[in-house]
Design a protein around this motif. Structure first.
Motif, PDB file in Angstrom:
ATOM      1  N   TYR A 163       8.764 -14.588   1.584  1.00  0.00           N
ATOM      2  CA  TYR A 163       7.895 -13.459   1.257  1.00  0.00           C
ATOM      3  C   TYR A 163       8.553 -12.590   0.198  1.00  0.00           C
ATOM      4  N   LYS A 164       7.785 -11.697  -0.375  1.00  0.00           N
ATOM      5  CA  LYS A 164       8.349 -10.718  -1.301  1.00  0.00           C
ATOM      6  C   LYS A 164       8.567  -9.414  -0.536  1.00  0.00           C
ATOM      7  N   LYS A 165       9.716  -8.810  -0.769  1.00  0.00           N
ATOM      8  CA  LYS A 165      10.128  -7.593  -0.064  1.00  0.00           C
ATOM      9  C   LYS A 165      10.411  -6.493  -1.082  1.00  0.00           C
ATOM     10  N   ARG A 166       9.891  -5.308  -0.814  1.00  0.00           N
ATOM     11  CA  ARG A 166      10.195  -4.166  -1.683  1.00  0.00           C
ATOM     12  C   ARG A 166      11.648  -3.751  -1.468  1.00  0.00           C
ATOM     13  N   VAL A 167      12.349  -3.537  -2.582  1.00  0.00           N
ATOM     14  CA  VAL A 167      13.772  -3.211  -2.498  1.00  0.00           C
ATOM     15  C   VAL A 167      14.037  -1.843  -3.116  1.00  0.00           C
ATOM     16  N   ALA A 168      15.018  -1.155  -2.586  1.00  0.00           N
ATOM     17  CA  ALA A 168      15.371   0.175  -3.080  1.00  0.00           C
ATOM     18  C   ALA A 168      15.912   0.094  -4.495  1.00  0.00           C
ATOM     19  N   GLY A 169      15.547   1.073  -5.302  1.00  0.00           N
ATOM     20  CA  GLY A 169      16.063   1.159  -6.659  1.00  0.00           C
ATOM     21  C   GLY A 169      15.320   0.345  -7.682  1.00  0.00           C
ATOM     22  N   ALA A 170      14.317  -0.435  -7.257  1.00  0.00           N
ATOM     23  CA  ALA A 170      13.550  -1.248  -8.209  1.00  0.00           C
ATOM     24  C   ALA A 170      12.511  -0.385  -8.913  1.00  0.00           C
ATOM     25  N   SER A 171      12.019  -0.866 -10.048  1.00  0.00           N
ATOM     26  CA  SER A 171      10.999  -0.123 -10.780  1.00  0.00           C
ATOM     27  C   SER A 171       9.671  -0.183 -10.038  1.00  0.00           C
ATOM     28  N   SER A 172       8.804   0.772 -10.325  1.00  0.00           N
ATOM     29  CA  SER A 172       7.539   0.860  -9.592  1.00  0.00           C
ATOM     30  C   SER A 172       6.611  -0.300  -9.883  1.00  0.00           C
ATOM     31  N   ASP A 173       6.714  -0.923 -11.063  1.00  0.00           N
ATOM     32  CA  ASP A 173       5.830  -2.034 -11.397  1.00  0.00           C
ATOM     33  C   ASP A 173       6.476  -3.398 -11.140  1.00  0.00           C
ATOM     34  N   ALA A 174       7.735  -3.411 -10.710  1.00  0.00           N
ATOM     35  CA  ALA A 174       8.420  -4.667 -10.403  1.00  0.00           C
ATOM     36  C   ALA A 174       9.361  -4.452  -9.223  1.00  0.00           C
ATOM     37  N   PRO A 175       8.797  -4.184  -8.047  1.00  0.00           N
ATOM     38  CA  PRO A 175       9.633  -3.691  -6.940  1.00  0.00           C
ATOM     39  C   PRO A 175      10.144  -4.739  -5.963  1.00  0.00           C
ATOM     40  N   TRP A 176       9.906  -6.042  -6.201  1.00  0.00           N
ATOM     41  CA  TRP A 176      10.108  -7.013  -5.129  1.00  0.00           C
ATOM     42  C   TRP A 176      11.269  -7.958  -5.368  1.00  0.00           C
ATOM     43  N   ARG A 177      11.862  -8.427  -4.251  1.00  0.00           N
ATOM     44  CA  ARG A 177      12.783  -9.557  -4.256  1.00  0.00           C
ATOM     45  C   ARG A 177      12.242 -10.607  -3.289  1.00  0.00           C
ATOM     46  N   LEU A 178      12.578 -11.857  -3.561  1.00  0.00           N
ATOM     47  CA  LEU A 178      12.119 -12.967  -2.737  1.00  0.00           C
ATOM     48  C   LEU A 178      13.080 -13.175  -1.567  1.00  0.00           C
ATOM     49  N   TYR A 179      12.549 -13.089  -0.339  1.00  0.00           N
ATOM     50  CA  TYR A 179      13.339 -13.186   0.889  1.00  0.00           C
ATOM     51  C   TYR A 179      12.796 -14.314   1.773  1.00  0.00           C
ATOM     52  N   VAL A 180      13.598 -14.687   2.771  1.00  0.00           N
ATOM     53  CA  VAL A 180      13.183 -15.649   3.797  1.00  0.00           C
ATOM     54  C   VAL A 180      13.532 -15.060   5.160  1.00  0.00           C
ATOM     55  N   LEU A 181      12.586 -15.131   6.093  1.00  0.00           N
ATOM     56  CA  LEU A 181      12.752 -14.621   7.455  1.00  0.00           C
ATOM     57  C   LEU A 181      12.776 -15.780   8.445  1.00  0.00           C
ATOM     58  N   ASP A 182      13.786 -15.824   9.300  1.00  0.00           N
ATOM     59  CA  ASP A 182      13.845 -16.788  10.400  1.00  0.00           C
ATOM     60  C   ASP A 182      13.006 -16.231  11.554  1.00  0.00           C
ATOM     61  N   LEU A 183      11.930 -16.898  11.915  1.00  0.00           N
ATOM     62  CA  LEU A 183      11.019 -16.376  12.926  1.00  0.00           C
ATOM     63  C   LEU A 183      11.603 -16.412  14.339  1.00  0.00           C
ATOM     64  N   ARG A 184      12.638 -17.198  14.565  1.00  0.00           N
ATOM     65  CA  ARG A 184      13.248 -17.256  15.891  1.00  0.00           C
ATOM     66  C   ARG A 184      14.215 -16.108  16.111  1.00  0.00           C
ATOM     67  N   THR A 185      14.974 -15.756  15.077  1.00  0.00           N
ATOM     68  CA  THR A 185      15.980 -14.705  15.201  1.00  0.00           C
ATOM     69  C   THR A 185      15.532 -13.392  14.565  1.00  0.00           C
ATOM     70  N   MET A 186      14.480 -13.425  13.745  1.00  0.00           N
ATOM     71  CA  MET A 186      14.008 -12.284  12.959  1.00  0.00           C
ATOM     72  C   MET A 186      15.091 -11.770  12.001  1.00  0.00           C
ATOM     73  N   LYS A 187      15.979 -12.650  11.584  1.00  0.00           N
ATOM     74  CA  LYS A 187      16.985 -12.316  10.583  1.00  0.00           C
ATOM     75  C   LYS A 187      16.460 -12.711   9.218  1.00  0.00           C
ATOM     76  N   GLU A 188      16.553 -11.795   8.246  1.00  0.00           N
ATOM     77  CA  GLU A 188      16.070 -12.071   6.910  1.00  0.00           C
ATOM     78  C   GLU A 188      17.242 -12.198   5.943  1.00  0.00           C
ATOM     79  N   SER A 189      17.025 -12.977   4.877  1.00  0.00           N
ATOM     80  CA  SER A 189      18.067 -13.160   3.873  1.00  0.00           C
ATOM     81  C   SER A 189      17.426 -13.264   2.507  1.00  0.00           C
ATOM     82  N   ALA A 190      18.103 -12.718   1.514  1.00  0.00           N
ATOM     83  CA  ALA A 190      17.604 -12.762   0.139  1.00  0.00           C
ATOM     84  C   ALA A 190      17.877 -14.127  -0.473  1.00  0.00           C
TER      85      ALA A 190
END
Length: 246
Positions: A163-190
């Protein structure tokens, strides 16, 4: 926008008129022949087919034309290709947050990704926040699972969501980084992709994500490993909205 699976395709089209454009969702067979078409209420943005090919979903902007700001509204529909029954607005589903019913006038739902012919995941936005929700078509419910998730894409084995996640410090028109979430542990990683990704990524296989970035002629397709390692690489120029067919 286009997607396909198991002999079913969905194509979101603009019909250019003299005074204004109109839009439609066209369901296709394995030979890209039209099976059924549906008028849609706004600018196409996301489309997905379930793994069986029995369900198709699409999202359109009914006001505004970008996820980057807050001044937009979406409409998401799901169609059963076996009966042509349509749920034309997933905002009508019952929302469950932290085990309790949740109601609000500002709910938006977009970016469906199917697990099977009943369960799906999507983004729900309300109160200035976005959530990953698990949808149940039979129960007509949306259950919140994780915050700050937009345009989810379920892995082939059903255990992870890109998924795309809004990240702090990004510009208003380009605010996202691509992340992956493990649905079993709910741990996310960039992922290793450091640029802003405004797309619903696609799993090329169990370990590789495909997504679009702006290019010289619209958009180019890029790939990156889903585990956070490696580097982003160009897959194809002048392309958008791919589908991997088994």
């Amino acid at each position: 926008r286009f997607h396909a699976a198991a002999g079913t395709g969905i194509c979101l089209q603009a019909v250019h008129g003299a005074l204004q454009d109109t839009y439609r969702a066209v369901v296709l067979d394995a030979h890209l022949r039209e099976l059924r078409r549906f008028p849609v209420a706004g600018i196409p943005t996301r489309a997905r087919v379930s793994p069986s090919g029995h369900l198709v979903a699409w999202t359109v902007f009914v006001s505004g034309d970008s996820y980057a700001g807050t001044d937009f509204s979406t409409r998401t529909a799901v169609v059963d290709t076996r009966t042509w029954a349509i749920d034309d607005n997933l905002e009508n589903f019952r929302v469950i947050e932290d085990g309790r019913p949740y109601r609000a006038a500002d709910i938006n739902v977009w970016g469906v990704t199917f697990a099977d012919d009943d369960r799906f995941y999507a983004t729900l936005a309300t109160g200035g926040r976005t959530h990953l929700v698990r949808g149940d078509l039979a129960a007509r419910t949306l259950t919140t699972l994780h915050d700050n998730v937009e345009c989810p894409s379920l892995s082939p084995d059903g255990t992870r969501v890109a998924y795309k996640k809004r990240v702090a410090g990004a510009s208003s028109d380009a605010p996202w980084r691509l992340y992956v979430l493990d649905l079993r542990t709910m741990k996310e990683s960039a992922t290793a992709e450091r640029r802003s990704v405004d797309d619903q990524a696609l799993w090329a296989d169990a370990g590789t994500l495909v997504y679009a970035l702006p290019g010289d002629y619209g958009s180019d397709l890029w790939t990156v490993p889903a585990d956070g390692r490696g580097t982003a690489r160009t897959l194809m120029t002048s392309a958008v909205a791919p589908a991997y067919l088994g």
